[in-house]
Design a protein around this motif. Structure first.
Motif, PDB file in Angstrom:
ATOM      1  N   PHE A  44      27.630   7.139 -10.087  1.00  0.00           N
ATOM      2  CA  PHE A  44      29.056   7.461 -10.167  1.00  0.00           C
ATOM      3  C   PHE A  44      29.360   8.892  -9.728  1.00  0.00           C
ATOM      4  O   PHE A  44      30.505   9.336  -9.838  1.00  0.00           O
ATOM      5  CB  PHE A  44      29.553   7.227 -11.590  1.00  0.00           C
ATOM      6  CG  PHE A  44      29.524   5.784 -12.003  1.00  0.00           C
ATOM      7  CD1 PHE A  44      30.561   4.933 -11.655  1.00  0.00           C
ATOM      8  CD2 PHE A  44      28.449   5.271 -12.712  1.00  0.00           C
ATOM      9  CE1 PHE A  44      30.530   3.599 -12.021  1.00  0.00           C
ATOM     10  CE2 PHE A  44      28.411   3.938 -13.085  1.00  0.00           C
ATOM     11  CZ  PHE A  44      29.455   3.092 -12.738  1.00  0.00           C
ATOM     12  N   VAL A  46      29.194   9.732  -6.688  1.00  0.00           N
ATOM     13  CA  VAL A  46      29.738   9.625  -5.329  1.00  0.00           C
ATOM     14  C   VAL A  46      31.217  10.009  -5.321  1.00  0.00           C
ATOM     15  O   VAL A  46      31.669  10.806  -4.491  1.00  0.00           O
ATOM     16  CB  VAL A  46      29.537   8.197  -4.782  1.00  0.00           C
ATOM     17  CG1 VAL A  46      30.196   8.057  -3.407  1.00  0.00           C
ATOM     18  CG2 VAL A  46      28.064   7.862  -4.689  1.00  0.00           C
ATOM     19  N   GLY A  47      31.982   9.452  -6.257  1.00  0.00           N
ATOM     20  CA  GLY A  47      33.408   9.772  -6.316  1.00  0.00           C
ATOM     21  C   GLY A  47      33.675  11.224  -6.677  1.00  0.00           C
ATOM     22  O   GLY A  47      34.646  11.824  -6.198  1.00  0.00           O
ATOM     23  N   LYS A  50      32.768  13.456  -3.542  1.00  0.00           N
ATOM     24  CA  LYS A  50      33.500  13.198  -2.296  1.00  0.00           C
ATOM     25  C   LYS A  50      34.448  14.330  -1.913  1.00  0.00           C
ATOM     26  O   LYS A  50      34.529  14.695  -0.735  1.00  0.00           O
ATOM     27  CB  LYS A  50      34.264  11.878  -2.409  1.00  0.00           C
ATOM     28  CG  LYS A  50      34.779  11.386  -1.065  1.00  0.00           C
ATOM     29  CD  LYS A  50      35.348   9.982  -1.163  1.00  0.00           C
ATOM     30  CE  LYS A  50      35.794   9.494   0.212  1.00  0.00           C
ATOM     31  NZ  LYS A  50      36.355   8.113   0.144  1.00  0.00           N
ATOM     32  N   HIS A  72      33.602   5.275   5.054  1.00  0.00           N
ATOM     33  CA  HIS A  72      33.763   4.408   3.883  1.00  0.00           C
ATOM     34  C   HIS A  72      32.456   3.739   3.454  1.00  0.00           C
ATOM     35  O   HIS A  72      32.416   3.127   2.378  1.00  0.00           O
ATOM     36  CB  HIS A  72      34.826   3.343   4.165  1.00  0.00           C
ATOM     37  CG  HIS A  72      36.209   3.904   4.303  1.00  0.00           C
ATOM     38  ND1 HIS A  72      36.966   4.321   3.219  1.00  0.00           N
ATOM     39  CD2 HIS A  72      36.971   4.143   5.407  1.00  0.00           C
ATOM     40  CE1 HIS A  72      38.135   4.763   3.636  1.00  0.00           C
ATOM     41  NE2 HIS A  72      38.165   4.671   4.961  1.00  0.00           N
ATOM     42  N   SER A  73      31.423   3.847   4.264  1.00  0.00           N
ATOM     43  CA  SER A  73      30.144   3.230   3.896  1.00  0.00           C
ATOM     44  C   SER A  73      29.529   3.907   2.670  1.00  0.00           C
ATOM     45  O   SER A  73      28.685   3.311   1.998  1.00  0.00           O
ATOM     46  CB  SER A  73      29.165   3.303   5.070  1.00  0.00           C
ATOM     47  OG  SER A  73      28.846   4.652   5.396  1.00  0.00           O
ATOM     48  N   LEU A  74      29.931   5.136   2.368  1.00  0.00           N
ATOM     49  CA  LEU A  74      29.441   5.800   1.165  1.00  0.00           C
ATOM     50  C   LEU A  74      29.842   5.032  -0.087  1.00  0.00           C
ATOM     51  O   LEU A  74      29.107   5.013  -1.075  1.00  0.00           O
ATOM     52  CB  LEU A  74      29.979   7.229   1.082  1.00  0.00           C
ATOM     53  CG  LEU A  74      29.455   8.227   2.116  1.00  0.00           C
ATOM     54  CD1 LEU A  74      30.235   9.526   2.015  1.00  0.00           C
ATOM     55  CD2 LEU A  74      27.972   8.492   1.911  1.00  0.00           C
ATOM     56  N   SER A  75      31.015   4.399  -0.042  1.00  0.00           N
ATOM     57  CA  SER A  75      31.504   3.672  -1.208  1.00  0.00           C
ATOM     58  C   SER A  75      31.019   2.240  -1.238  1.00  0.00           C
ATOM     59  O   SER A  75      30.463   1.780  -2.243  1.00  0.00           O
ATOM     60  CB  SER A  75      33.047   3.707  -1.231  1.00  0.00           C
ATOM     61  OG  SER A  75      33.518   5.041  -1.293  1.00  0.00           O
ATOM     62  N   TYR A  76      31.222   1.498  -0.134  1.00  0.00           N
ATOM     63  CA  TYR A  76      30.869   0.079  -0.197  1.00  0.00           C
ATOM     64  C   TYR A  76      29.379  -0.172  -0.004  1.00  0.00           C
ATOM     65  O   TYR A  76      28.877  -1.232  -0.363  1.00  0.00           O
ATOM     66  CB  TYR A  76      31.690  -0.740   0.811  1.00  0.00           C
ATOM     67  CG  TYR A  76      31.488  -0.433   2.271  1.00  0.00           C
ATOM     68  CD1 TYR A  76      30.322  -0.772   2.938  1.00  0.00           C
ATOM     69  CD2 TYR A  76      32.508   0.153   3.020  1.00  0.00           C
ATOM     70  CE1 TYR A  76      30.151  -0.519   4.289  1.00  0.00           C
ATOM     71  CE2 TYR A  76      32.352   0.422   4.371  1.00  0.00           C
ATOM     72  CZ  TYR A  76      31.179   0.076   5.003  1.00  0.00           C
ATOM     73  OH  TYR A  76      31.005   0.332   6.344  1.00  0.00           O
ATOM     74  N   VAL A  79      27.871  -0.381  -3.472  1.00  0.00           N
ATOM     75  CA  VAL A  79      28.341  -1.583  -4.167  1.00  0.00           C
ATOM     76  C   VAL A  79      27.593  -2.816  -3.662  1.00  0.00           C
ATOM     77  O   VAL A  79      27.156  -3.667  -4.448  1.00  0.00           O
ATOM     78  CB  VAL A  79      29.859  -1.751  -3.973  1.00  0.00           C
ATOM     79  CG1 VAL A  79      30.332  -3.063  -4.588  1.00  0.00           C
ATOM     80  CG2 VAL A  79      30.607  -0.582  -4.595  1.00  0.00           C
ATOM     81  N   SER A 135      24.444   7.005   3.261  1.00  0.00           N
ATOM     82  CA  SER A 135      24.837   5.612   3.010  1.00  0.00           C
ATOM     83  C   SER A 135      23.624   4.728   2.796  1.00  0.00           C
ATOM     84  O   SER A 135      23.604   3.876   1.894  1.00  0.00           O
ATOM     85  CB  SER A 135      25.678   5.082   4.180  1.00  0.00           C
ATOM     86  OG  SER A 135      26.853   5.840   4.345  1.00  0.00           O
ATOM     87  N   LEU A 138      22.084   5.570  -0.639  1.00  0.00           N
ATOM     88  CA  LEU A 138      22.878   4.991  -1.720  1.00  0.00           C
ATOM     89  C   LEU A 138      22.718   3.480  -1.773  1.00  0.00           C
ATOM     90  O   LEU A 138      22.705   2.879  -2.863  1.00  0.00           O
ATOM     91  CB  LEU A 138      24.350   5.359  -1.540  1.00  0.00           C
ATOM     92  CG  LEU A 138      24.710   6.817  -1.835  1.00  0.00           C
ATOM     93  CD1 LEU A 138      26.149   7.118  -1.399  1.00  0.00           C
ATOM     94  CD2 LEU A 138      24.546   7.129  -3.310  1.00  0.00           C
TER      95      LEU A 138
END
Length: 269
Positions: A44, A46-47, A50, A72-76, A79, A135, A138
């Motif tokens: 968590f 990452v957010g 950022k 956006h690959s850092l987030s998805y 996941v 990415s 992660l």
């Protein structure tokens, strides 16, 4: 004399209850959930990190020099890794056993955390390569985290069930020594209490995720205050990034130290 001893009894009981609560939190939540504590610290972050990345690489995160999918690959990416980890490592652990499965998930999380630290130290000067490597790291870390979820839940459930069966056996032995037959309602009550204890163990273990997120916030805030105070009076406007307090070098230090602390936590537990 009797009234004096009775007045002291609530104080003794209160102290015993506090010690019992602390012992329960330590044995059923803190120590068994240290793995979840460590992975949530990094997962968590990452957010939280950022805004620092956006300040360090403004052209990249404004999608001028970097494609949108890469930003956006850092987030998805993480996941997707968590979802695949729950599915793949859950199935693999059923085949090779929970212990070997736990070692596999711990290895993946350790490799992922080391990769995150390495990227922050060695690839920070190349924004596209940094984002790509971050990415992937992660994603790999997310696979390990995904495998940790079902294994931690099953581990807590198994320990609770083993303790429940041991207590039931001891109570049955005590009842068999008495001249009357065991009460069926008492047996049903023990089963219900055992199921509640199993759920409580799982909840307490996963509560360590929230503790990890909170500790990450505290560490990051402390680092920002530390480097911000040191750079308040700097006069080089070309290096000031946020509110005229943070230089590029100081933000790199915050980013790196935040991941170093997370990696140390994972390797410690």
């Amino acid at each position: 004399m009797t009234s004096l001893s009775s007045s002291k009894q609530p104080l003794v009981d209160s102290k015993h209850n506090r010690n019992s609560l602390f012992s329960t939190c330590l044995t059923e939540s803190a120590w068994p959930g240290m793995g979840l504590f460590g992975e949530s610290y990094l997962l968590f972050s990452v957010g939280l990190l950022k805004p620092i990345w956006e300040a360090l690489y403004p052209d990249c995160f404004s999608e001028i020099n970097c494609p949108r999918w890469l930003v956006h690959s850092l987030s998805y990416g993480v996941v997707i890794g968590v979802i695949l980890g729950m599915l793949i490592l859950g199935i693999i652990s059923n085949v090779i056993g929970r212990r070997k499965g736990s070692l596999l998930t711990a290895s993946l999380m350790s490799i992922g955390s080391l990769s995150l630290v390495g990227v922050s130290f060695f690839l920070a000067s190349n924004e596209k390569l940094m984002l790509t490597s971050m990415s992937f790291s992660l994603f790999l870390f997310g696979i390990g985290v995904g495998g940790e979820y079902p294994l931690s839940a099953s581990s807590a459930s198994e320990r609770a069930m083993a303790e429940m069966k041991l207590k039931q056996q001891e109570e049955l032995e005590r009842e068999n020594e008495q001249p009357f037959a065991p009460n069926e309602n008492a047996l049903d009550s023990r089963v219900t209490n055992g199921s509640f204890g199993r759920g409580k163990r799982v909840q307490l273990m996963f509560a360590m995720q929230g503790v990890g997120i909170f500790v990450n916030t505290i560490v990051l805030t402390f680092l920002l205050l530390l480097v911000g105070g040191a750079n308040t009076k700097q006069e080089n406007d070309n290096q000031n990034l946020l509110d005229d307090r943070y230089t590029k070098e100081s933000l790199l230090v915050v980013w790196r130290l935040n991941y170093v602390v997370g990696a140390i936590i994972l390797f410690t537990v």
